[in-house]
Write an enzyme that holds these catalytic residues in place. Structure first.
Site, PDB file in Angstrom:
ATOM      1  N   CYS A  91      45.206  55.722   9.272  1.00 30.66           N
ATOM      2  CA  CYS A  91      45.748  55.588  10.627  1.00 30.66           C
ATOM      3  C   CYS A  91      47.117  56.262  10.721  1.00 30.66           C
ATOM      4  O   CYS A  91      47.742  56.586   9.707  1.00 30.66           O
ATOM      5  CB  CYS A  91      45.818  54.119  11.052  1.00 30.66           C
TER       6      CYS A  91
ATOM      7  N   CYS B  11      49.897  54.558   8.807  1.00 34.29           N
ATOM      8  CA  CYS B  11      49.730  54.742   7.351  1.00 34.29           C
ATOM      9  C   CYS B  11      50.205  56.145   6.957  1.00 34.29           C
ATOM     10  O   CYS B  11      50.814  56.328   5.898  1.00 34.29           O
ATOM     11  CB  CYS B  11      48.280  54.518   6.933  1.00 34.29           C
TER      12      CYS B  11
ATOM     13  N   ASP C 143      60.919  54.299  17.762  1.00 38.90           N
ATOM     14  CA  ASP C 143      59.745  54.633  18.578  1.00 38.90           C
ATOM     15  C   ASP C 143      59.947  56.013  19.217  1.00 38.90           C
ATOM     16  O   ASP C 143      61.035  56.344  19.689  1.00 38.90           O
ATOM     17  CB  ASP C 143      59.540  53.573  19.675  1.00 38.90           C
TER      18      ASP C 143
ATOM     19  N   HIS D 212      48.062  47.909   5.292  1.00 38.10           N
ATOM     20  CA  HIS D 212      47.436  48.031   6.608  1.00 38.10           C
ATOM     21  C   HIS D 212      46.768  46.722   7.043  1.00 38.10           C
ATOM     22  O   HIS D 212      45.879  46.211   6.361  1.00 38.10           O
ATOM     23  CB  HIS D 212      46.384  49.161   6.609  1.00 38.10           C
TER      24      HIS D 212
ATOM     25  N   HIS E 293      47.501  49.364  13.796  1.00 39.40           N
ATOM     26  CA  HIS E 293      48.192  48.994  12.551  1.00 39.40           C
ATOM     27  C   HIS E 293      49.296  48.048  13.003  1.00 39.40           C
ATOM     28  O   HIS E 293      50.132  48.430  13.830  1.00 39.40           O
ATOM     29  CB  HIS E 293      48.771  50.257  11.877  1.00 39.40           C
TER      30      HIS E 293
ATOM     31  N   HIS F  72      52.275  46.190  14.204  1.00 39.76           N
ATOM     32  CA  HIS F  72      53.662  46.600  14.372  1.00 39.76           C
ATOM     33  C   HIS F  72      54.349  45.675  15.357  1.00 39.76           C
ATOM     34  O   HIS F  72      53.712  45.122  16.263  1.00 39.76           O
ATOM     35  CB  HIS F  72      53.768  48.056  14.851  1.00 39.76           C
TER      36      HIS F  72
ATOM     37  N   HIS G 284      57.567  45.646  18.053  1.00 41.02           N
ATOM     38  CA  HIS G 284      58.557  46.410  18.796  1.00 41.02           C
ATOM     39  C   HIS G 284      59.847  45.581  18.806  1.00 41.02           C
ATOM     40  O   HIS G 284      59.827  44.417  19.223  1.00 41.02           O
ATOM     41  CB  HIS G 284      58.108  46.610  20.248  1.00 41.02           C
TER      42      HIS G 284
END
Ligand code: AMP
Length: 118
Positions: free
Chosen positions: A2, A5, A28, A44, A93, A95, A97
């Site tokens: 991904c 990754c 970002d 992952h 995956h 994450h 923010h």
């Protein structure tokens, strides 16, 4: 592999904020606040649904360190993880923010009208 990754493997460049043996933080590419950092585990997991509690505990400590490193721990910030279709998750995956650097508005998140919720 991904996209996140590939970022961890340095196959795709990223603007790194912090890293340790288990986690990675980077800016970002399409920031939605003056500070918008993504925090990911190197292992992952498709989403928050899949992350073991022990990993999440260590990730929380890392996120606190990142908030401090970018200077928003005292001024305040928001941590968001989008999960699945209704959560509008684009990258599969896990994450978080980390958003800050300005007073964030709090509002209407759903496309559906609130009268449809109940
Ligand atoms: P989400 O909608 O929660 O899955 O968020 C995915 C986030 O990844 C979005 O905010 C994108 O701007 C961000 N993103 C996608 N590709 C990259 C990249 N190569 N480098 C940095 N951020 C990215």
């Amino acid at each position: 592999m991904c996209i996140f990754c590939k970022i961890i493997a340095k196959e795709i460049p990223s603007n790194m904020v912090a890293e340790n043996e288990s986690f990675y933080a980077f800016h970002d590419i399409n920031p939605k606040a003056p500070v918008h950092v993504l925090i990911i585990p190197k292992a992952h997991y498709d989403s928050f649904n899949d992350v073991p509690g022990e990993v999440m505990g260590k990730m929380s400590t890392f996120m606190q360190e990142v908030a401090k490193a970018v200077g928003i721990d005292e001024s305040g910030y928001r941590i968001i993880s989008n999960i699945g279709e209704d959560g509008a998750q684009e990258v599969k995956h896990l994450h978080f923010h980390l958003l800050g650097g300005a007073h964030l508005r709090w509002g209407h998140f759903a496309d559906a009208d609130s009268k449809d919720f109940f």
